[in-house]
Design an enzyme around this catalytic site. Structure first.
Site, PDB file in Angstrom:
ATOM      1  CG  ASP A  98      38.066 -44.755 -41.040  1.00 21.42           C
ATOM      2  OD1 ASP A  98      37.031 -45.440 -41.020  1.00 21.42           O
ATOM      3  OD2 ASP A  98      38.061 -43.534 -41.263  1.00 21.42           O
TER       4      ASP A  98
ATOM      5  CG  ASN B 101      30.133 -39.354 -28.794  1.00 20.91           C
ATOM      6  OD1 ASN B 101      30.560 -40.501 -28.684  1.00 20.91           O
ATOM      7  ND2 ASN B 101      30.869 -38.298 -28.516  1.00 20.91           N
TER       8      ASN B 101
ATOM      9  CG  LEU C 218      36.800 -46.959 -28.288  1.00 22.09           C
ATOM     10  CD1 LEU C 218      35.946 -48.229 -28.324  1.00 22.09           C
ATOM     11  CD2 LEU C 218      38.262 -47.295 -28.528  1.00 22.09           C
TER      12      LEU C 218
ATOM     13  CB  CYS D  74      27.452 -36.398 -26.682  1.00 22.66           C
ATOM     14  SG  CYS D  74      26.723 -37.976 -26.186  1.00 22.66           S
TER      15      CYS D  74
ATOM     16  CB  CYS E 265      24.048 -33.120 -31.428  1.00 21.58           C
ATOM     17  SG  CYS E 265      24.002 -33.326 -33.223  1.00 21.58           S
TER      18      CYS E 265
ATOM     19  CB  CYS F 138      30.922 -31.556 -36.386  1.00 26.17           C
ATOM     20  SG  CYS F 138      30.052 -30.855 -34.954  1.00 26.17           S
TER      21      CYS F 138
ATOM     22  CB  CYS G 151      29.193 -35.145 -29.876  1.00 21.82           C
ATOM     23  SG  CYS G 151      30.160 -36.079 -31.081  1.00 21.82           S
TER      24      CYS G 151
ATOM     25  CB  CYS H 182      32.949 -36.054 -24.125  1.00 18.32           C
ATOM     26  SG  CYS H 182      33.214 -37.637 -23.269  1.00 18.32           S
TER      27      CYS H 182
END
Length: 326
Positions: free
Chosen positions: A139, A160, A163, A199, A203, A247, A250, A254
């Site tokens: 990242d 959403n 992965l 998801c 939201c 947050c 989502c 799942c």
């Protein structure tokens, strides 16, 4: 594909990555010309950028993100890895507590992944006897990590934008090692979201505007972590639901996460004191010194003291916590 004599083959590389503590490992091939899947991923990214969904995250438009060959000339393979970070703790429902996303409960994931990725990079460089070039990210670089992870068979990109892996759901950190070593690739993972839209429906700000499209301008995670403005937008603040750092909504709804989440084996990802039930009043009055000591070696250092105060005060205003100090 045949491997050059003396160089580690696919299984040796995978075994070494697993030995270093990664939970999932997969290989994606980098062809001389972009594959149809790579072209489709680049097209999706460009459309997303054209629509302004990146908000102020200008680094998402780095042209190297659209061509891995610009990141490492001569690249032939990506070794994609994942670390499960889930711990089975619940977010507090106390209105005086803020909510922090699970990914940031423990030690800074960049440090944890980079340590393992560097070890894998050093091993591969040594095994390649100077003939193999490598570059790694967690990242931290211009790489479409989720698109490549799907090509490497680790999981699929969900509606959403996360992965999802079959083994751990979406509670995983991703890393990749780009190399000039040619390795036999894994089969890409196919999507298993089906007709589910939980998801999108969950939201509170409608940030998932359609399946596979997340508008950062509407996203609570973006505004609490990346937005440097003095005040949160009026369209966002009333819907915080006490989220002050990221947050998880989502992901929490799942079905794959509800069924397949597993506690992590990485001690560094266990929650630090104060991250499970942070007091909103403390955060609303957070000093520079307190911030510095509280968030040592934490991904939460990205949220500066003034942002913590802003987020906490907005959460207090809309949480129904009338005990907060003015």
């Amino acid at each position: 594909m045949a491997q050059a004599a003396g160089l580690p083959d696919r299984q040796v590389v995978i075994d070494q990555a697993l030995a270093l503590g990664f939970h999932r490992v997969g290989i994606a091939a980098v062809e001389p010309e972009p594959s149809p899947a790579e072209t489709a991923a680049v097209g999706h990214l460009q459309t997303w950028l054209n629509q302004g969904h990146q908000a102020d995250m200008d680094w998402m438009a780095n042209p190297r993100r659209q061509d891995i060959r610009q990141v490492l000339p001569g690249a032939r393979s990506l070794i994609c890895v994942a670390l499960n970070y889930y711990t089975p703790h619940r977010h507090s429902d106390d209105p005086s507590h803020g909510k922090i996303s699970r990914y940031a409960w423990g030690r800074d994931y960049h440090r944890v992944l980079h340590k393992r990725l560097k070890a894998l990079s050093d091993w591969l460089t040594t095994a390649g006897e100077g003939t193999v070039q490598v570059r790694y990210y967690a990242d931290t670089g211009p790489v479409q990590d989720k698109a490549w992870a799907q090509q490497a068979g680790l999981g699929w990109i969900a509606k959403n934008g996360n992965l999802i892996t079959r083994q751990y759901g979406s509670w995983v950190f991703l890393g990749e090692l780009i190399t000039t070593l040619s390795l036999a690739p894994d089969a890409p993972q196919t999507s298993h979201c089906g007709t589910c839209t939980r998801c999108l429906e969950a939201c509170p700000t409608g940030a998932i505007t359609q399946p596979y499209v997340v508008d950062a301008n509407r996203c609570i995670a973006y505004h609490t972590i990346e937005n440097r403005d003095a005040a949160l937008p009026e369209a966002i603040a009333p819907h915080l639901q006490n989220w002050v750092a990221g947050c998880d909504i989502c992901q929490d709804v799942c079905p794959w996460n509800q069924r397949f989440a597993q506690p992590t084996t990485v001690d560094d990802f266990q929650p630090r004191p104060g991250n499970l039930t942070p007091n909103l009043d403390d955060l609303a009055n957070l000093s520079e010194a307190d911030w510095d000591s509280r968030f040592q070696a934490s991904a939460l250092r990205r949220i500066k003291p003034a942002m913590w105060r802003r987020n906490a005060r907005a959460a207090q205003k809309w949480s129904g916590d009338h005990s907060a100090n003015p």
